[in-house]
Design a protein around this motif. Structure first.
Motif, mmCIF file in Angstrom:
data_model
loop_
_atom_site.group_PDB
_atom_site.id
_atom_site.type_symbol
_atom_site.label_atom_id
_atom_site.label_comp_id
_atom_site.label_asym_id
_atom_site.label_seq_id
_atom_site.Cartn_x
_atom_site.Cartn_y
_atom_site.Cartn_z
ATOM 1 N N LYS A 253 23.862 22.297 6.648
ATOM 2 C CA LYS A 253 23.359 23.663 6.525
ATOM 3 C C LYS A 253 22.088 23.870 7.341
ATOM 4 O O LYS A 253 21.231 22.994 7.411
ATOM 5 C CB LYS A 253 23.076 23.993 5.053
ATOM 6 C CG LYS A 253 24.327 24.198 4.219
ATOM 7 C CD LYS A 253 23.949 24.631 2.815
ATOM 8 C CE LYS A 253 25.180 24.799 1.949
ATOM 9 N NZ LYS A 253 24.833 25.206 0.575
ATOM 10 N N TYR A 254 21.995 25.052 7.952
ATOM 11 C CA TYR A 254 20.820 25.466 8.726
ATOM 12 C C TYR A 254 20.568 24.593 9.958
ATOM 13 O O TYR A 254 19.500 24.667 10.566
ATOM 14 C CB TYR A 254 19.559 25.507 7.853
ATOM 15 C CG TYR A 254 19.769 26.191 6.526
ATOM 16 C CD1 TYR A 254 20.058 27.552 6.457
ATOM 17 C CD2 TYR A 254 19.704 25.475 5.330
ATOM 18 C CE1 TYR A 254 20.277 28.183 5.240
ATOM 19 C CE2 TYR A 254 19.919 26.105 4.108
ATOM 20 C CZ TYR A 254 20.199 27.465 4.076
ATOM 21 O OH TYR A 254 20.413 28.077 2.869
ATOM 22 N N SER A 255 21.553 23.768 10.301
ATOM 23 C CA SER A 255 21.370 22.900 11.466
ATOM 24 C C SER A 255 21.383 23.728 12.754
ATOM 25 O O SER A 255 22.154 24.681 12.884
ATOM 26 C CB SER A 255 22.489 21.855 11.523
ATOM 27 O OG SER A 255 22.440 21.150 12.735
ATOM 28 N N ARG A 256 20.529 23.373 13.716
ATOM 29 C CA ARG A 256 20.493 24.046 15.017
ATOM 30 C C ARG A 256 21.359 23.328 16.051
ATOM 31 O O ARG A 256 21.521 23.808 17.163
ATOM 32 C CB ARG A 256 19.048 24.132 15.524
ATOM 33 C CG ARG A 256 18.166 25.037 14.677
ATOM 34 C CD ARG A 256 16.746 25.060 15.218
ATOM 35 N NE ARG A 256 15.889 25.949 14.448
ATOM 36 C CZ ARG A 256 15.753 27.256 14.681
ATOM 37 N NH1 ARG A 256 16.414 27.813 15.676
ATOM 38 N NH2 ARG A 256 14.942 27.988 13.941
ATOM 39 N N THR A 257 21.896 22.188 15.660
ATOM 40 C CA THR A 257 22.685 21.403 16.611
ATOM 41 C C THR A 257 24.148 21.273 16.209
ATOM 42 O O THR A 257 24.966 20.796 16.981
ATOM 43 C CB THR A 257 22.082 19.993 16.755
ATOM 44 O OG1 THR A 257 22.063 19.354 15.479
ATOM 45 C CG2 THR A 257 20.670 20.074 17.321
ATOM 46 N N CYS A 258 24.471 21.685 14.994
ATOM 47 C CA CYS A 258 25.838 21.514 14.492
ATOM 48 C C CYS A 258 26.534 22.879 14.419
ATOM 49 O O CYS A 258 25.966 23.837 13.895
ATOM 50 C CB CYS A 258 25.799 20.866 13.112
ATOM 51 S SG CYS A 258 27.431 20.470 12.470
ATOM 52 N N GLY A 259 27.743 22.978 14.965
ATOM 53 C CA GLY A 259 28.469 24.249 14.986
ATOM 54 C C GLY A 259 29.331 24.459 13.756
ATOM 55 O O GLY A 259 29.567 23.551 12.967
ATOM 56 N N ASN A 260 29.835 25.701 13.605
ATOM 57 C CA ASN A 260 30.734 26.044 12.501
ATOM 58 C C ASN A 260 32.176 25.712 12.864
ATOM 59 O O ASN A 260 32.558 25.753 14.032
ATOM 60 C CB ASN A 260 30.650 27.533 12.183
ATOM 61 C CG ASN A 260 29.249 27.987 11.845
ATOM 62 O OD1 ASN A 260 28.403 28.103 12.717
ATOM 63 N ND2 ASN A 260 29.009 28.264 10.577
#
Length: 291
Positions: A253-260
């Protein structure tokens, strides 16, 4: 209304409303009707900048099922526009999570997946047809069996109710049953019967729609041939190829490097498009947004 001479209208309770479908020849096809309903389902007023969200009515939260809404504004750069779960917006973090996804990332993933599947449908139509029909038939056969079993039970119960109401009437005529008792019992059985007839009509329509799988697959192939150049995702492209997009929360959650993770449902599936789908097949595509 009580009479055609009176203008006053009396509101009818939903449980007393009877709907009779397929009683007249259709003016438009069921497919076109569904597309129009999809358009109005997701239609929203233009924002202050005069734009309407093209994904309205197509994009949903995969976890709570709520619609996802576009967040944009004059102070937000276009590349930072993002989608957010409507359930989270209205009910807070205890109900669902934010499911934050940038609009540009969504466009990029959807366009890439559309190019892949339309290329397959265009250049290898026979292979695409066999895969689509095979997967569609498996799901259709399961639903058809369940629907036919349910329909058989409803029809049996409907016949039982006919006999019960007839026996009640005979008891009323012979005097074995009072008028008040007859009215009370008959009203309950008639209400159950009317609800059952409405459900039977819905099941009949579902069984009829299951036979449209081949038509939807062939239409998809023709549309793929007509849309060779797809430079961007437009409302017309969405209506032609996609019925629903589900967005999962990021693994972190809220990661800037991990996509949906996205689950894309295509229009060539003729049966229930909103049912939970947990595994990818040729009529649904799992796609990972770029990090």
């Amino acid at each position: 209304s009580k009479s055609n001479k009176l203008k006053k209208r009396i509101k009818n309770a939903p449980e007393n409303i009877l709907i009779f479908e397929n009683t007249h020849e259709a003016i438009i096809s069921r497919e076109l009707f569904a597309l129009v309903q999809k358009h109005y389902e997701g239609r929203r007023r233009p924002d202050r900048q005069g734009d309407t969200d093209k994904y309205a009515g197509y994009i949903y939260c995969a976890d709570c099922g709520s619609k996802m809404y576009l967040h944009r504004g004059k102070s937000i750069k276009p590349e930072n526009n993002y989608y957010q779960c409507g359930g989270y917006q209205t009910k807070g973090g205890s109900y669902c999570s934010v499911h934050h996804m940038k609009a540009m990332e969504l466009d990029a993933v959807v366009l890439a997946e559309l190019k892949k599947i339309t290329l397959l449908a265009r250049e290898h139509p026979q292979q695409f047809y066999e895969m689509a029909m095979q997967n569609g038939e498996k799901e259709a056969q399961k639903l058809r069996k369940e629907s036919e079993q349910k329909k058989s039970k409803l029809e049996k119960r409907n016949r039982e109710l006919d006999n019960i109401i007839r026996c009640l009437y005979e008891d009323r005529v012979s005097g074995r049953l009072s008028t008040e008792r007859y009215d009370s019992l008959a009203a309950g059985y008639e209400k159950e019967q009317s609800e059952m007839k409405a459900e039977l009509s819905t099941l009949s329509n579902q069984l009829e729609n299951m036979g449209l799988q081949e038509k939807y697959v062939l239409d998809f192939i023709e549309k793929a041939k007509a849309n060779i150049e797809m430079k961007e995702v437009t409302p017309e492209v969405l209506r032609a190829f996609i019925s629903r997009i589900e967005v999962y929360e990021k693994p972190e959650k809220y990661s800037r490097t991990c996509g949906n993770m996205l689950l894309i449902h295509y229009t060539f599936l003729s049966i229930n498009k909103t049912a939970p789908m947990l595994t990818p097949t040729e009529n649904k595509t799992f796609a990972q947004a770029a990090c």
